[in-house]
Design a protein around this motif. Structure first.
Motif, PDB file in Angstrom:
ATOM      1  N   GLY A  57     -18.088  -7.645   4.229  1.00 35.34           N
ATOM      2  CA  GLY A  57     -18.309  -6.966   2.970  1.00 35.34           C
ATOM      3  C   GLY A  57     -17.365  -5.826   2.672  1.00 35.34           C
ATOM      4  O   GLY A  57     -17.526  -5.149   1.655  1.00 35.34           O
ATOM      5  N   GLU A  58     -16.377  -5.569   3.544  1.00 35.91           N
ATOM      6  CA  GLU A  58     -15.430  -4.497   3.248  1.00 35.91           C
ATOM      7  C   GLU A  58     -14.534  -4.902   2.081  1.00 35.91           C
ATOM      8  O   GLU A  58     -14.129  -6.044   1.962  1.00 35.91           O
ATOM      9  CB  GLU A  58     -14.549  -4.182   4.470  1.00 35.91           C
ATOM     10  CG  GLU A  58     -15.212  -3.315   5.510  1.00 35.91           C
ATOM     11  CD  GLU A  58     -15.994  -4.115   6.533  1.00 35.91           C
ATOM     12  OE1 GLU A  58     -16.209  -5.311   6.290  1.00 35.91           O
ATOM     13  OE2 GLU A  58     -16.381  -3.552   7.571  1.00 35.91           O
ATOM     14  N   ALA A  59     -14.208  -3.959   1.247  1.00 34.45           N
ATOM     15  CA  ALA A  59     -13.357  -4.226   0.092  1.00 34.45           C
ATOM     16  C   ALA A  59     -11.901  -4.333   0.530  1.00 34.45           C
ATOM     17  O   ALA A  59     -11.500  -3.817   1.568  1.00 34.45           O
ATOM     18  CB  ALA A  59     -13.509  -3.112  -0.947  1.00 34.45           C
ATOM     19  N   HIS A  60     -11.115  -5.005  -0.290  1.00 27.66           N
ATOM     20  CA  HIS A  60      -9.694  -5.168  -0.014  1.00 27.66           C
ATOM     21  C   HIS A  60      -9.002  -3.802   0.118  1.00 27.66           C
ATOM     22  O   HIS A  60      -8.213  -3.584   1.035  1.00 27.66           O
ATOM     23  CB  HIS A  60      -9.070  -5.970  -1.157  1.00 27.66           C
ATOM     24  CG  HIS A  60      -7.584  -6.096  -1.089  1.00 27.66           C
ATOM     25  ND1 HIS A  60      -6.946  -6.839  -0.123  1.00 27.66           N
ATOM     26  CD2 HIS A  60      -6.611  -5.555  -1.872  1.00 27.66           C
ATOM     27  CE1 HIS A  60      -5.644  -6.766  -0.317  1.00 27.66           C
ATOM     28  NE2 HIS A  60      -5.408  -6.008  -1.364  1.00 27.66           N
ATOM     29  N   GLU A  61      -9.333  -2.859  -0.782  1.00 30.23           N
ATOM     30  CA  GLU A  61      -8.693  -1.546  -0.753  1.00 30.23           C
ATOM     31  C   GLU A  61      -9.047  -0.798   0.536  1.00 30.23           C
ATOM     32  O   GLU A  61      -8.220  -0.076   1.102  1.00 30.23           O
ATOM     33  CB  GLU A  61      -9.128  -0.732  -1.967  1.00 30.23           C
ATOM     34  CG  GLU A  61      -8.575  -1.235  -3.288  1.00 30.23           C
ATOM     35  CD  GLU A  61      -9.248  -2.526  -3.752  1.00 30.23           C
ATOM     36  OE1 GLU A  61     -10.351  -2.859  -3.249  1.00 30.23           O
ATOM     37  OE2 GLU A  61      -8.662  -3.220  -4.595  1.00 30.23           O
ATOM     38  N   PHE A  62     -10.288  -0.948   1.011  1.00 28.23           N
ATOM     39  CA  PHE A  62     -10.696  -0.283   2.242  1.00 28.23           C
ATOM     40  C   PHE A  62      -9.869  -0.791   3.418  1.00 28.23           C
ATOM     41  O   PHE A  62      -9.411  -0.006   4.260  1.00 28.23           O
ATOM     42  CB  PHE A  62     -12.180  -0.545   2.510  1.00 28.23           C
ATOM     43  CG  PHE A  62     -12.622  -0.139   3.891  1.00 28.23           C
ATOM     44  CD1 PHE A  62     -12.907   1.187   4.182  1.00 28.23           C
ATOM     45  CD2 PHE A  62     -12.744  -1.082   4.899  1.00 28.23           C
ATOM     46  CE1 PHE A  62     -13.305   1.556   5.461  1.00 28.23           C
ATOM     47  CE2 PHE A  62     -13.134  -0.722   6.179  1.00 28.23           C
ATOM     48  CZ  PHE A  62     -13.422   0.609   6.454  1.00 28.23           C
ATOM     49  N   TYR A  63      -9.661  -2.088   3.483  1.00 31.17           N
ATOM     50  CA  TYR A  63      -8.919  -2.657   4.604  1.00 31.17           C
ATOM     51  C   TYR A  63      -7.481  -2.156   4.597  1.00 31.17           C
ATOM     52  O   TYR A  63      -6.933  -1.783   5.634  1.00 31.17           O
ATOM     53  CB  TYR A  63      -8.956  -4.185   4.534  1.00 31.17           C
ATOM     54  CG  TYR A  63      -8.333  -4.850   5.733  1.00 31.17           C
ATOM     55  CD1 TYR A  63      -9.024  -4.933   6.936  1.00 31.17           C
ATOM     56  CD2 TYR A  63      -7.058  -5.392   5.670  1.00 31.17           C
ATOM     57  CE1 TYR A  63      -8.460  -5.541   8.039  1.00 31.17           C
ATOM     58  CE2 TYR A  63      -6.484  -6.003   6.773  1.00 31.17           C
ATOM     59  CZ  TYR A  63      -7.195  -6.073   7.953  1.00 31.17           C
ATOM     60  OH  TYR A  63      -6.624  -6.665   9.045  1.00 31.17           O
ATOM     61  N   LEU A  64      -6.846  -2.120   3.427  1.00 33.24           N
ATOM     62  CA  LEU A  64      -5.467  -1.649   3.356  1.00 33.24           C
ATOM     63  C   LEU A  64      -5.370  -0.160   3.689  1.00 33.24           C
ATOM     64  O   LEU A  64      -4.408   0.284   4.323  1.00 33.24           O
ATOM     65  CB  LEU A  64      -4.893  -1.915   1.965  1.00 33.24           C
ATOM     66  CG  LEU A  64      -4.678  -3.389   1.611  1.00 33.24           C
ATOM     67  CD1 LEU A  64      -4.048  -3.511   0.234  1.00 33.24           C
ATOM     68  CD2 LEU A  64      -3.804  -4.089   2.644  1.00 33.24           C
ATOM     69  N   SER A  65      -6.367   0.636   3.286  1.00 27.03           N
ATOM     70  CA  SER A  65      -6.337   2.059   3.636  1.00 27.03           C
ATOM     71  C   SER A  65      -6.513   2.247   5.135  1.00 27.03           C
ATOM     72  O   SER A  65      -5.962   3.175   5.730  1.00 27.03           O
ATOM     73  CB  SER A  65      -7.436   2.809   2.874  1.00 27.03           C
ATOM     74  OG  SER A  65      -8.731   2.390   3.293  1.00 27.03           O
ATOM     75  N   LEU A  66      -7.274   1.350   5.745  1.00 25.23           N
ATOM     76  CA  LEU A  66      -7.452   1.382   7.199  1.00 25.23           C
ATOM     77  C   LEU A  66      -6.124   1.140   7.908  1.00 25.23           C
ATOM     78  O   LEU A  66      -5.752   1.857   8.848  1.00 25.23           O
ATOM     79  CB  LEU A  66      -8.459   0.304   7.591  1.00 25.23           C
ATOM     80  CG  LEU A  66      -8.943   0.239   9.033  1.00 25.23           C
ATOM     81  CD1 LEU A  66      -9.742   1.473   9.372  1.00 25.23           C
ATOM     82  CD2 LEU A  66      -9.802  -1.003   9.214  1.00 25.23           C
ATOM     83  N   ILE A  67      -5.378   0.157   7.437  1.00 23.66           N
ATOM     84  CA  ILE A  67      -4.063  -0.135   8.004  1.00 23.66           C
ATOM     85  C   ILE A  67      -3.151   1.081   7.863  1.00 23.66           C
ATOM     86  O   ILE A  67      -2.454   1.477   8.801  1.00 23.66           O
ATOM     87  CB  ILE A  67      -3.431  -1.350   7.305  1.00 23.66           C
ATOM     88  CG1 ILE A  67      -4.275  -2.605   7.556  1.00 23.66           C
ATOM     89  CG2 ILE A  67      -1.993  -1.570   7.774  1.00 23.66           C
ATOM     90  CD1 ILE A  67      -3.850  -3.794   6.732  1.00 23.66           C
ATOM     91  N   ALA A  68      -3.166   1.700   6.680  1.00 21.69           N
ATOM     92  CA  ALA A  68      -2.290   2.845   6.430  1.00 21.69           C
ATOM     93  C   ALA A  68      -2.641   4.016   7.331  1.00 21.69           C
ATOM     94  O   ALA A  68      -1.754   4.689   7.880  1.00 21.69           O
ATOM     95  CB  ALA A  68      -2.400   3.254   4.963  1.00 21.69           C
ATOM     96  N   ALA A  69      -3.941   4.286   7.514  1.00 24.58           N
ATOM     97  CA  ALA A  69      -4.361   5.415   8.338  1.00 24.58           C
ATOM     98  C   ALA A  69      -3.953   5.215   9.799  1.00 24.58           C
ATOM     99  O   ALA A  69      -3.482   6.148  10.462  1.00 24.58           O
ATOM    100  CB  ALA A  69      -5.874   5.597   8.236  1.00 24.58           C
TER     101      ALA A  69
END
Length: 319
Positions: free
Chosen positions: A207-219
């Motif tokens: 259920g994680e959003a696409h934007e959340f996953y990309l922000s996770l990668i960036a962090a």
């Protein structure tokens, strides 16, 4: 009659073989009764055991196995070159995976051909539970059309049955992300950020959003170089698989333990790893054999065996 959808884990996913036939407005050639896909290399020669090795695949028309046929072979796998033609199809086994069957010889799925065959030409099938999925073996088949799978995925990949899809070496898990609701453009973006699309698929399923996953990668990319005690190899694994790493850290594992989990995540569930971490030092987890030691150690410790005894028992097991 092709089914429009395929069941997996109590959900229905689009059957792309059905969609290929429908969107291409294809009709079964005279003398055929069923549809399938066959693996073709980029030089238009065919895959080993799918046809005769190196046999030329025509743009359209009949192809016949070179023989001789093994009358004692009931499976979809030719027992020798020429022993029939292997075809991937969702009609042979309702639980089988079309794309796994197509790429079973190691040929990527980016250039298959749509084929048709007659029930009278059937000489073998995968009804014995072949792990490669739905496939049949026939005396002859009719090549109908080349299929551009990348264009197909861009247009219709989201929510389709893509188990076993293999577009290129090192990129076997794009299908999982597309199945769980990602668009082709989103998966391509994840690839561009050097993340694992399989983990992306898991994130979408949870259920994680696409934007959340990309922000996770960036962090993670921003901070991983500053973490003390993390080797270059571990940093590479963290960048490659950020979702697994954060999932492990959410269980209060140390950075060493979380990076150790990345090495075993494909073989050991997080719960098993987490329990092992509660009863062993971080260095024991990181240095342990990735595929064998941790689950065995955990199993032994859950039987209330002492730490040293569990370590000794594991050490004496020939892996």
């Amino acid at each position: 009659m092709l089914r429009s959808s395929v069941a997996l884990l109590s959900k229905q996913y689009v059957n792309l073989l059905w969609l290929i036939v429908r969107t291409g407005n294809h009709r079964l050639p005279e003398g055929t009764t069923s549809w399938g896909l066959a693996a073709v290399r980029h030089d238009s020669t065919t895959a080993e055991r799918a046809f005769t090795t190196g046999q030329h695949c025509p743009a359209t028309g009949w192809v016949r196995s070179t023989g001789p046929l093994n009358e004692n072979n009931p499976s979809a796998w030719p027992s020798h070159p020429g022993d029939g033609l292997r075809v991937a199809t969702t009609e042979a086994d309702t639980e089988g995976a079309l794309w796994s069957a197509l790429s079973a010889e190691g040929v990527t799925c980016d250039r298959p051909v749509l084929v048709a065959y007659a029930e009278d030409d059937l000489v073998g099938h995968d009804s014995d539970g072949d792990a490669d999925g739905a496939a049949v073996r026939v005396r002859r088949l009719y090549v109908v059309a080349d299929i551009d799978v990348v264009a197909l995925l861009q247009a219709h990949g989201t929510g389709a049955d893509l188990r076993g899809l293999k577009l290129a070496e090192g990129v076997p898990d794009m299908g999982m992300a597309l199945m769980y609701g990602a668009t082709f453009a989103q998966v391509a973006e994840v690839f561009g950020k050097n993340a694992d699309p399989q983990d992306y698929g898991v994130a979408l399923k949870r259920g994680e959003a696409h934007e959340f996953y990309l922000s996770l990668i960036a962090a993670i990319s921003e901070h991983v170089d500053g973490w003390l005690g993390v080797t270059q190899e571990q940093r590479t694994r963290i960048r490659r698989s950020p979702y697994r790493f954060v999932l492990a850290r959410h269980r209060d594992l140390t950075i060493a333990q979380a990076t150790g989990y990345l090495a075993v995540a494909a073989d050991v569930p997080l719960d098993t790893f987490w329990r092992a971490c509660q009863v062993a030092a971080p260095e024991e987890i990181v240095e342990a054999s990735p595929t064998c030691f941790i689950p065995l150690y955990t199993h032994i410790r859950l039987e209330r065996v002492g730490h040293r005894q569990a370590m000794k028992q594991c050490a004496n097991i020939p892996f």
